[in-house]
Design a protein around this motif. Structure first.
Motif, PDB file in Angstrom:
ATOM      1  N   GLU A 164      83.556  79.100  84.163  1.00  0.00           N
ATOM      2  CA  GLU A 164      84.161  77.859  84.827  1.00  0.00           C
ATOM      3  C   GLU A 164      82.823  77.076  84.826  1.00  0.00           C
ATOM      4  OE1 GLU A 164      87.291  79.019  88.069  1.00  0.00           O
ATOM      5  OE2 GLU A 164      86.014  80.345  87.566  1.00  0.00           O
ATOM      6  N   ARG A 165      82.683  75.999  84.039  1.00  0.00           N
ATOM      7  CA  ARG A 165      81.430  75.320  83.751  1.00  0.00           C
ATOM      8  C   ARG A 165      81.519  73.651  84.151  1.00  0.00           C
ATOM      9  NH1 ARG A 165      76.882  76.324  80.798  1.00  0.00           N
ATOM     10  NH2 ARG A 165      77.821  78.219  79.918  1.00  0.00           N
ATOM     11  N   LEU A 166      80.573  73.042  84.571  1.00  0.00           N
ATOM     12  CA  LEU A 166      80.264  71.776  84.945  1.00  0.00           C
ATOM     13  C   LEU A 166      79.024  71.258  84.124  1.00  0.00           C
ATOM     14  CD1 LEU A 166      80.700  70.875  88.851  1.00  0.00           C
ATOM     15  CD2 LEU A 166      82.417  70.501  87.069  1.00  0.00           C
ATOM     16  N   ILE A 167      79.012  70.277  83.445  1.00  0.00           N
ATOM     17  CA  ILE A 167      77.969  69.852  82.466  1.00  0.00           C
ATOM     18  C   ILE A 167      77.627  68.212  83.125  1.00  0.00           C
ATOM     19  CG2 ILE A 167      77.128  68.970  80.252  1.00  0.00           C
ATOM     20  CD1 ILE A 167      78.997  71.060  79.035  1.00  0.00           C
ATOM     21  N   PRO A 209      69.360  67.906  86.026  1.00  0.00           N
ATOM     22  CA  PRO A 209      70.052  69.049  85.953  1.00  0.00           C
ATOM     23  C   PRO A 209      71.245  69.115  84.622  1.00  0.00           C
ATOM     24  CG  PRO A 209      71.096  67.601  87.548  1.00  0.00           C
ATOM     25  CD  PRO A 209      69.666  67.003  87.019  1.00  0.00           C
ATOM     26  N   VAL A 210      71.149  70.214  84.118  1.00  0.00           N
ATOM     27  CA  VAL A 210      72.243  70.311  82.766  1.00  0.00           C
ATOM     28  C   VAL A 210      73.494  70.805  83.113  1.00  0.00           C
ATOM     29  CG1 VAL A 210      72.393  71.468  80.563  1.00  0.00           C
ATOM     30  CG2 VAL A 210      70.132  70.659  81.387  1.00  0.00           C
ATOM     31  N   THR A 211      73.525  72.084  83.709  1.00  0.00           N
ATOM     32  CA  THR A 211      74.984  72.544  83.845  1.00  0.00           C
ATOM     33  C   THR A 211      75.152  73.651  85.023  1.00  0.00           C
ATOM     34  OG1 THR A 211      76.704  74.011  82.527  1.00  0.00           O
ATOM     35  CG2 THR A 211      74.578  74.620  82.341  1.00  0.00           C
ATOM     36  N   SER A 212      76.219  73.768  85.514  1.00  0.00           N
ATOM     37  CA  SER A 212      76.316  74.970  86.566  1.00  0.00           C
ATOM     38  C   SER A 212      77.306  75.806  85.819  1.00  0.00           C
ATOM     39  CB  SER A 212      76.448  74.276  87.886  1.00  0.00           C
ATOM     40  OG  SER A 212      76.728  75.290  88.734  1.00  0.00           O
ATOM     41  N   VAL A 213      77.432  76.992  85.954  1.00  0.00           N
ATOM     42  CA  VAL A 213      78.492  77.900  85.250  1.00  0.00           C
ATOM     43  C   VAL A 213      78.655  79.043  86.173  1.00  0.00           C
ATOM     44  CG1 VAL A 213      77.095  79.261  83.778  1.00  0.00           C
ATOM     45  CG2 VAL A 213      79.490  78.839  83.406  1.00  0.00           C
ATOM     46  N   ARG A 214      80.091  79.241  86.295  1.00  0.00           N
ATOM     47  CA  ARG A 214      80.310  80.447  87.103  1.00  0.00           C
ATOM     48  C   ARG A 214      81.138  81.366  85.791  1.00  0.00           C
ATOM     49  NH1 ARG A 214      82.136  82.026  92.289  1.00  0.00           N
ATOM     50  NH2 ARG A 214      83.839  83.616  92.418  1.00  0.00           N
ATOM     51  N   LEU A 215      80.504  82.576  85.510  1.00  0.00           N
ATOM     52  CA  LEU A 215      81.170  83.627  84.677  1.00  0.00           C
ATOM     53  C   LEU A 215      81.619  84.679  85.466  1.00  0.00           C
ATOM     54  CD1 LEU A 215      78.135  83.326  82.088  1.00  0.00           C
ATOM     55  CD2 LEU A 215      80.252  82.205  81.876  1.00  0.00           C
ATOM     56  N   THR A 216      82.887  84.864  85.215  1.00  0.00           N
ATOM     57  CA  THR A 216      83.619  86.040  86.040  1.00  0.00           C
ATOM     58  C   THR A 216      83.922  87.192  85.001  1.00  0.00           C
ATOM     59  OG1 THR A 216      84.476  84.558  87.582  1.00  0.00           O
ATOM     60  CG2 THR A 216      85.279  86.696  87.468  1.00  0.00           C
ATOM     61  N   TYR A 217      83.467  88.149  85.259  1.00  0.00           N
ATOM     62  CA  TYR A 217      83.751  89.487  84.425  1.00  0.00           C
ATOM     63  C   TYR A 217      84.443  90.596  85.218  1.00  0.00           C
ATOM     64  CZ  TYR A 217      79.851  87.911  81.368  1.00  0.00           C
ATOM     65  OH  TYR A 217      78.904  87.133  80.522  1.00  0.00           O
ATOM     66  N   PRO A 218      85.697  91.122  84.682  1.00  0.00           N
ATOM     67  CA  PRO A 218      86.430  92.332  85.072  1.00  0.00           C
ATOM     68  C   PRO A 218      85.119  93.508  85.391  1.00  0.00           C
ATOM     69  CG  PRO A 218      87.780  91.572  83.502  1.00  0.00           C
ATOM     70  CD  PRO A 218      86.405  90.808  83.229  1.00  0.00           C
ATOM     71  N   ASN A 230      82.433  64.800  92.666  1.00  0.00           N
ATOM     72  CA  ASN A 230      82.989  64.965  94.135  1.00  0.00           C
ATOM     73  C   ASN A 230      81.641  65.393  94.863  1.00  0.00           C
ATOM     74  OD1 ASN A 230      83.205  67.597  93.466  1.00  0.00           O
ATOM     75  ND2 ASN A 230      85.340  67.397  92.925  1.00  0.00           N
ATOM     76  N   ALA A 231      81.738  65.874  95.998  1.00  0.00           N
ATOM     77  CA  ALA A 231      80.898  66.315  96.862  1.00  0.00           C
ATOM     78  C   ALA A 231      80.535  67.737  96.476  1.00  0.00           C
ATOM     79  CB  ALA A 231      81.457  66.415  98.327  1.00  0.00           C
ATOM     80  N   ALA A 232      81.598  68.497  96.187  1.00  0.00           N
ATOM     81  CA  ALA A 232      81.326  69.783  95.647  1.00  0.00           C
ATOM     82  C   ALA A 232      80.191  69.834  94.424  1.00  0.00           C
ATOM     83  CB  ALA A 232      82.560  70.727  95.324  1.00  0.00           C
ATOM     84  N   ASP A 233      80.886  69.044  93.337  1.00  0.00           N
ATOM     85  CA  ASP A 233      79.983  68.921  92.122  1.00  0.00           C
ATOM     86  C   ASP A 233      78.622  68.600  92.273  1.00  0.00           C
ATOM     87  OD1 ASP A 233      82.632  69.529  91.073  1.00  0.00           O
ATOM     88  OD2 ASP A 233      82.769  67.185  90.513  1.00  0.00           O
ATOM     89  N   LYS A 234      78.353  67.604  93.209  1.00  0.00           N
ATOM     90  CA  LYS A 234      76.888  67.280  93.357  1.00  0.00           C
ATOM     91  C   LYS A 234      76.165  68.381  94.105  1.00  0.00           C
ATOM     92  CE  LYS A 234      78.278  62.350  94.293  1.00  0.00           C
ATOM     93  NZ  LYS A 234      78.295  61.620  95.635  1.00  0.00           N
ATOM     94  N   GLN A 235      76.629  69.059  94.818  1.00  0.00           N
ATOM     95  CA  GLN A 235      76.059  70.355  95.384  1.00  0.00           C
ATOM     96  C   GLN A 235      75.728  71.475  94.286  1.00  0.00           C
ATOM     97  OE1 GLN A 235      77.977  72.133  98.723  1.00  0.00           O
ATOM     98  NE2 GLN A 235      76.231  73.547  99.132  1.00  0.00           N
ATOM     99  N   ARG A 236      76.887  71.576  93.606  1.00  0.00           N
ATOM    100  CA  ARG A 236      76.419  72.811  92.510  1.00  0.00           C
ATOM    101  C   ARG A 236      75.410  72.105  91.512  1.00  0.00           C
ATOM    102  NH1 ARG A 236      81.943  74.499  89.406  1.00  0.00           N
ATOM    103  NH2 ARG A 236      80.155  75.473  88.169  1.00  0.00           N
ATOM    104  N   LEU A 237      75.412  70.885  91.205  1.00  0.00           N
ATOM    105  CA  LEU A 237      74.403  70.516  90.033  1.00  0.00           C
ATOM    106  C   LEU A 237      73.194  69.689  90.581  1.00  0.00           C
ATOM    107  CD1 LEU A 237      77.078  69.043  87.671  1.00  0.00           C
ATOM    108  CD2 LEU A 237      75.232  70.630  87.169  1.00  0.00           C
ATOM    109  N   GLU A 238      73.137  69.734  91.921  1.00  0.00           N
ATOM    110  CA  GLU A 238      72.071  69.136  92.631  1.00  0.00           C
ATOM    111  C   GLU A 238      71.693  67.575  92.089  1.00  0.00           C
ATOM    112  OE1 GLU A 238      68.508  71.325  92.777  1.00  0.00           O
ATOM    113  OE2 GLU A 238      69.227  72.968  94.034  1.00  0.00           O
ATOM    114  N   LEU A 239      73.024  66.938  92.310  1.00  0.00           N
ATOM    115  CA  LEU A 239      73.034  65.534  91.737  1.00  0.00           C
ATOM    116  C   LEU A 239      72.610  64.706  93.155  1.00  0.00           C
ATOM    117  CD1 LEU A 239      76.328  65.494  89.647  1.00  0.00           C
ATOM    118  CD2 LEU A 239      73.969  65.528  88.827  1.00  0.00           C
TER     119      LEU A 239
END
Length: 241
Positions: A144-147, A216-225, A111-120
């Motif tokens: 939370e990862r997109l490939i 582009p390979v992946t976009s990931v969001r890692l959340t740690y306490p 979707n549009a957000a995915d394209k922005q995250r991965l620069e597609l």
């Protein structure tokens, strides 16, 4: 002579407590004896016991809670700001067992957000994966990862049940460029549930994108306490980059 005796006792008490913590005899969350108890056990003044606990707190080995006492601190994992570290290695560095759970996995059109995250530049298929990484029995990190399946088509057949997405990518897909974005956020309701923390808890978020010569390979969001992780950067004066 009393000063020398107090100084010797200070080091002895400090060494005894440090040894119990480092050996695991006193695990994270274990209550440290109160000042009055330490003073009685070691036949020293409460002031000496207080100085020991203050030094342990400054070194990060214990945390002192008002009206509750002192407790062995939860260990904090460290990762290099410019490195791509494996979460499994971070957990193992804390001498805790590692595991991961694939919470959600789906293939879909970007979707549009995915394209922005991965620069597609055009519509493409992506793999959307959410994983919970565990340290012992407790959640350690939310992934939370997109490939991009255009760049990594073989990811579509991988379940990631036995190996986490990040580890799998590091071993299978050479990357040529990476970008890290680091921020502090308050945990929203869904993140709080997955990490088993209170809503609004301070969290450290690392957002990373990687590229290969193929795209582009992946976009990931890692959340740690926030109280369980630290970032470390090493650099030299006059260094480039």
């Amino acid at each position: 002579m009393k000063i020398v005796r107090d100084a010797t006792l200070h080091q002895r008490i400090l060494g005894d407590i440090e040894a119990r913590i480092v050996s695991g005899e006193w695990p994270p969350g274990h209550r440290i004896p109160f000042e009055v108890d330490l003073a009685a056990d070691y036949n020293c003044s409460r002031m000496t016991a207080n100085k020991v606990l203050t030094q342990l707190a400054k070194s990060g080995l214990i945390e002192r809670r008002k009206k509750s006492g002192s407790f062995v601190a939860q260990p904090r994992a460290q990762s290099a700001v410019l490195a791509i570290a494996e979460i499994e290695a971070e957990v193992q560095s804390l001498r805790l067992s590692y595991s991961h759970i694939v919470h959600a996995r789906s293939k879909r059109r970007a979707n549009a957000a995915d394209k922005q995250r991965l620069e597609l530049s055009e519509a493409a298929s992506v793999l959307d994966i959410t994983c919970i990484h565990q340290a012992g029995a407790a959640p350690f990190c939310l992934e939370e990862r997109l490939i991009s399946l255009a760049t990594v088509p073989e990811a579509e057949a991988e379940t990631f049940d036995t190996v986490s997405p990040g580890t799998w990518l590091l071993k299978r897909v050479p990357w040529s460029a990476a970008e890290n974005r680091i921020s502090a956020v308050s945990a929203g309701a869904s993140v709080a549930i997955l990490l088993d923390i209170e809503k609004g808890t301070a969290c450290l978020v690392i957002e990373r994108r990687t590229w290969s010569p193929a795209g582009p390979v992946t976009s990931v969001r890692l959340t740690y306490p926030g109280d369980r992780h630290a970032l470390v950067a090493k650099f030299a004066p006059g260094g480039e980059g």
